[in-house]
Design an enzyme around this catalytic site. Structure first.
Site, PDB file in Angstrom:
ATOM      1  CB  THR A  34      -1.031   0.050   1.168  1.00 59.52           C
ATOM      2  OG1 THR A  34      -1.827  -0.941   1.219  1.00 59.52           O
ATOM      3  CG2 THR A  34      -1.707   1.351   1.267  1.00 59.52           C
ATOM      4  CB  SER A  81       2.375  -7.673   2.213  1.00 66.29           C
ATOM      5  OG  SER A  81       0.959  -7.373   2.655  1.00 66.29           O
ATOM      6  CB  THR A 115       0.216  -3.309   6.424  1.00 68.33           C
ATOM      7  OG1 THR A 115      -0.851  -3.150   5.827  1.00 68.33           O
ATOM      8  CG2 THR A 115       0.853  -1.963   6.535  1.00 68.33           C
TER       9      THR A 115
END
Length: 354
Positions: A34, A81, A115
């Protein structure tokens, strides 16, 4: 001919060179997420493309970074991720090793990450990076194109932490929302809020404020330079599966995991790593298998906080209690442990020490 004081001063500065102190060298290793995301509008906080921006652009977008550090950027991968792989993690660890060897004066490292699995990346590096130089994981909860994007300040604070002498020797760190957390302890605890990374009862390590980087405690478990895990020659890790416990679980998944080649199984058990009668029934069949064919079993908890302790009931199954490690981090440690040994006693030692 008289020379005025002003002229003499000008001549002095023109003929005298003042050496500027060298700025600390920091490597930013970018992996996407992000923090490198881009949306179609400034209010697009959910429907955006992660990893749309390269690491070089992220750093250039925060000119304050160049004032405090000599930053060198490398793009390791550029993905959300959720799609990062063990191969990517091995590449990251090996690259940090190589840089530390090639550039001994490097002050520290910053890894930009999405994240969703940042905590797993951080814990993997915490166990495998053999240096006391700060390694800081950073991400954001809003894409770079959003109003009040949190990425730029997070990145600046990560670099500030990486060059802080107080950060040295504290293991891999996670820096978001002006807070510093230990890689072993912190987890993503909220789907959307910027204060998502928390270290439940154990607490954060410190803060990054405008005036300074402040630490108030240090991790006590083994990590980085004191770790026994060496991934230099590894190209893959043993397969470990996580199975989630709930009311009337599908216990056939245990056998399915074994048939698919799992060398270890981490149970996200209820409460203190508890399992159902259905799961225990299948485990009785598992422990009857030859020792060299059955997987190593670890108990963790789905609660998200607290220790999982040894009990007589589960010791009979040869199960290793995962202590305070959540299931995803217990999996990382078990994979690395199995790359060295399959001895249950040695693996139990590792879970106690790391």
């Amino acid at each position: 001919m008289r020379i005025s004081a002003a002229c003499m001063l000008a001549l002095f500065f023109a003929t005298t060179s003042f050496a500027q102190p060298a700025k600390p060298v920091v490597y930013v290793l970018s992996t996407g997420g992000t923090i490198a995301g881009s949306g179609s509008s400034t209010t697009d906080l959910s429907n955006y493309k992660p990893g749309a921006i390269l690491g070089e652009q992220l750093v250039k977008a925060v000119p304050q970074i160049s004032v405090i550090a000599d930053v060198r950027v490398e793009q390791i991968v550029n993905v959300i991720s959720s799609d990062i792989t063990i191969d990517n993690l091995l590449t990251l660890a090996k690259r940090i090793h190589a840089i530390a060897k090639e550039t001994p004066d490097v002050a520290g490292f910053v890894v930009t990450s999405g994240t969703n699995t940042l905590e797993e990346t951080a814990y993997f590096l915490n166990l495998t990076v053999r240096t006391d130089k700060p390694v800081v994981l950073v991400g954001s909860m809003r894409p770079s194109t959003a109003i009040s994007a949190d990425g730029p300040l997070n990145l600046l604070n990560a670099v500030r932490t990486a060059i802080s002498s107080d950060a040295r020797g504290k293991g891999v760190l996670i820096v978001l929302n002006d807070e510093i957390n230990a890689a072993r302890d912190a987890s993503k605890t909220n789907t959307l809020r910027v204060e998502t990374f928390r270290s439940p009862e154990l607490g954060l390590l410190g803060y990054v404020d405008e005036d300074q980087v402040s630490f108030y405690r240090s991790p006590t478990k083994r990590h980085t330079l004191n770790s026994e895990f060496d991934v230099t020659l590894l190209t893959q890790l043993p397969r470990v599966t996580i199975l989630y416990s709930y009311i009337e679980p599908d216990a056939t998944l245990i056998q399915a995991a074994i048939k698919s080649g799992a060398k270890g199984i981490v149970f996200a058990g209820t409460g203190n790593g508890a399992l159902s009668i259905a799961e225990e029934t299948v485990l009785k069949e598992v422990i009857a298998m030859p020792a060299n064919t059955r997987p190593v079993l670890v108990r963790s908890s789905r609660t998200g906080n607290g220790r999982v302790t040894a009990t007589t009931e589960y010791e009979a199954f040869g199960m290793i209690p995962g202590d305070t490690l959540n299931p995803q981090k217990a999996r990382i440690l078990l994979m690395l442990g199995l790359s060295r040994t399959s001895d249950p006693k040695e693996l139990q030692r590792m879970f106690a020490e790391y």
